[in-house]
Design a protein around this motif. Structure first.
Motif: not given
Length: 173
Positions: A14, A18, A21, A66, A69-70, A94
């Motif tokens: 994650h 992230s 990104w 992201s 996985t979050g 998100n």
């Protein structure tokens, strides 16, 4: 609850996607600055031509990874998906950031069409919009990062009920 090794592996994934990104957004900001400031017409056109496929094959997969996985991370840990306000705020950030990114694709397409038209004047090809969106995205994602690091207190009503139930079970057990 996840086993520690799985939880740490998913947390690492994650954090990687992230951070990736955010890194990709920094690249878009750099491209936008190049597109706005370069005197070379081929460079300016190239910048706007590369944005659409880069967004499709880099930004969108990282944004979705992201998000996924979050969510998985929150469901498998003590934080839960709907127990703490900071988790909900991160989820909303998100979702909104990913939604804005997906809704921005017509702009990427329009910029690419303009850039590929040799008859289009260079001032018409240039656009500050990707730069502005990149700056805003970096601010929003930095806020999500701050929430993840500091984890401000504040249980939701659902989180409070679950906490009370656990405490009652601990007292009666």
């Amino acid at each position: 609850m996840m086993r520690p090794a799985l939880r740490k592996s998913l947390l690492t994934l994650h954090v990687c996607v992230s951070a990736g990104w955010m890194g990709a957004i920094l690249v878009f900001l750099a491209l936008s600055i190049i597109g706005m400031t370069s005197a070379d017409a081929a460079t300016v056109r190239g910048v706007y031509l590369v944005m659409q496929p880069a967004a499709r094959f880099v930004l969108v997969p990282l944004a979705i990874a992201s998000l996924v996985t979050g969510i998985v991370q929150s469901l498998g840990t003590k934080w839960g998906l709907l127990r703490h306000y900071w988790v909900i705020f991160k989820l909303v950030i998100n979702l909104v950031a990913t939604g804005v990114l997906l809704s921005y694709f017509p702009t990427f397409r329009r910029l690419a069409v303009l850039a590929s038209d040799p008859a289009a004047d260079l001032p018409d090809v240039r656009s500050g919009s990707p730069g502005l969106h990149s700056v805003l995205a970096l601010i929003v994602l930095a806020l999500a990062m701050v929430l993840a690091v500091f984890k401000p207190r504040g249980l939701t009503a659902r989180g409070w009920r679950k906490q009370q139930a656990r405490q009652r079970q601990g007292v009666t057990a």
